[in-house]
Enzyme design. Structure first.
Site, PDB file in Angstrom:
ATOM      1  N   ARG A   1     -22.553  -8.299  -9.074  1.00  0.00           N
ATOM      2  CA  ARG A   1     -22.628  -7.297  -9.796  1.00  0.00           C
ATOM      3  C   ARG A   1     -23.259  -6.096  -9.352  1.00  0.00           C
ATOM      4  O   ARG A   1     -23.972  -5.315  -9.691  1.00  0.00           O
ATOM      5  CB  ARG A   1     -22.380  -7.334 -11.220  1.00  0.00           C
ATOM      6  CG  ARG A   1     -21.313  -7.880 -11.787  1.00  0.00           C
ATOM      7  CD  ARG A   1     -21.279  -7.598 -13.703  1.00  0.00           C
ATOM      8  NE  ARG A   1     -22.687  -8.355 -13.840  1.00  0.00           N
ATOM      9  CZ  ARG A   1     -22.919  -7.992 -15.774  1.00  0.00           C
ATOM     10  NH1 ARG A   1     -22.184  -7.967 -15.848  1.00  0.00           N
ATOM     11  NH2 ARG A   1     -24.168  -8.373 -16.298  1.00  0.00           N
ATOM     12  N   ASP A   2     -24.642  -7.083  -8.494  1.00  0.00           N
ATOM     13  CA  ASP A   2     -25.265  -5.862  -7.687  1.00  0.00           C
ATOM     14  C   ASP A   2     -25.514  -6.008  -6.029  1.00  0.00           C
ATOM     15  O   ASP A   2     -26.464  -5.463  -5.769  1.00  0.00           O
ATOM     16  CB  ASP A   2     -26.400  -5.906  -8.172  1.00  0.00           C
ATOM     17  CG  ASP A   2     -27.833  -4.717  -8.414  1.00  0.00           C
ATOM     18  OD1 ASP A   2     -27.150  -3.417  -7.786  1.00  0.00           O
ATOM     19  OD2 ASP A   2     -29.151  -4.858  -8.814  1.00  0.00           O
ATOM     20  N   LEU A   3     -24.672  -6.046  -5.406  1.00  0.00           N
ATOM     21  CA  LEU A   3     -24.998  -6.313  -3.697  1.00  0.00           C
ATOM     22  C   LEU A   3     -25.187  -4.938  -3.202  1.00  0.00           C
ATOM     23  O   LEU A   3     -24.324  -3.239  -3.910  1.00  0.00           O
ATOM     24  CB  LEU A   3     -22.930  -6.426  -3.287  1.00  0.00           C
ATOM     25  CG  LEU A   3     -22.793  -7.846  -3.652  1.00  0.00           C
ATOM     26  CD1 LEU A   3     -21.476  -8.162  -3.200  1.00  0.00           C
ATOM     27  CD2 LEU A   3     -23.291  -8.664  -3.255  1.00  0.00           C
TER      28      LEU A   3
END
Length: 168
Positions: A15-17
């Site tokens: 969810r935060d690449l």
């Protein structure tokens, strides 16, 4: 993509690449290898069999708001963090490739967060162009464009599928 494939195989959605969450680490043979880090926003994916009781880490964080880094965040994630799936991570991979090749982030013409969010939710990513016309460049353009499609169903179904297409 191999790292994303391993995460998704373990049912973890990052969810935060983003580029800042991919570090280079020296391997034993001296080569640098990318390593995904910062799992502060990650959660477990729902089981594929649709079991609603499947454990999820989503409840740990505020879920009805956007969470992640907007420049790399998938449109559905902009609307609601609970909507993030494996395809959301693949959107981020496409956004990372977009920036790596063009030098600017997709939706880079927008400065304000609300304008970036609106553009992502309302339309497709700007055209990805390598500036080259050879078959390899055209194929990369197709992979990044598909990876960043607004609708998750139009993206790659899995990291292995995206990786295989890149390898071609």
């Amino acid at each position: 993509l191999v790292g994303v494939e391993v995460l998704h195989g373990a049912r973890v959605i990052h969810r935060d690449l983003k580029p800042g969450n991919i570090m280079l680490r020296e391997h034993e043979d001296g080569r640098l290898r990318p390593v995904i880090c910062d799992f502060g926003l990650s959660r477990l994916a729902r089981r594929r069999d649709g079991d609603a009781s499947s454990p999820s880490l989503t409840e740990i964080t505020k879920c009805d708001v956007a969470m992640g880094t907007l420049r790399y965040m998938a449109p559905e994630q902009v609307l609601n963090a609970r909507q993030a799936t494996e395809q959301s991570d693949l959107y981020a991979v496409g956004a990372i490739l977009y920036r790596a090749v063009t030098g600017v982030p997709a939706f880079g013409e927008h400065e304000e967060a609300r304008d970036i969010a609106r553009a992502k939710v309302m339309g497709e990513a700007p055209p990805f162009e390598t500036g080259r016309a050879d078959p390899v460049a055209r194929a990369l353009e197709q992979v990044v464009t598909r990876g960043m499609r607004r609708r998750p169903a139009e993206r790659f179904r899995s990291a292995p599928e995206m990786r295989e297409e890149l390898a071609r």
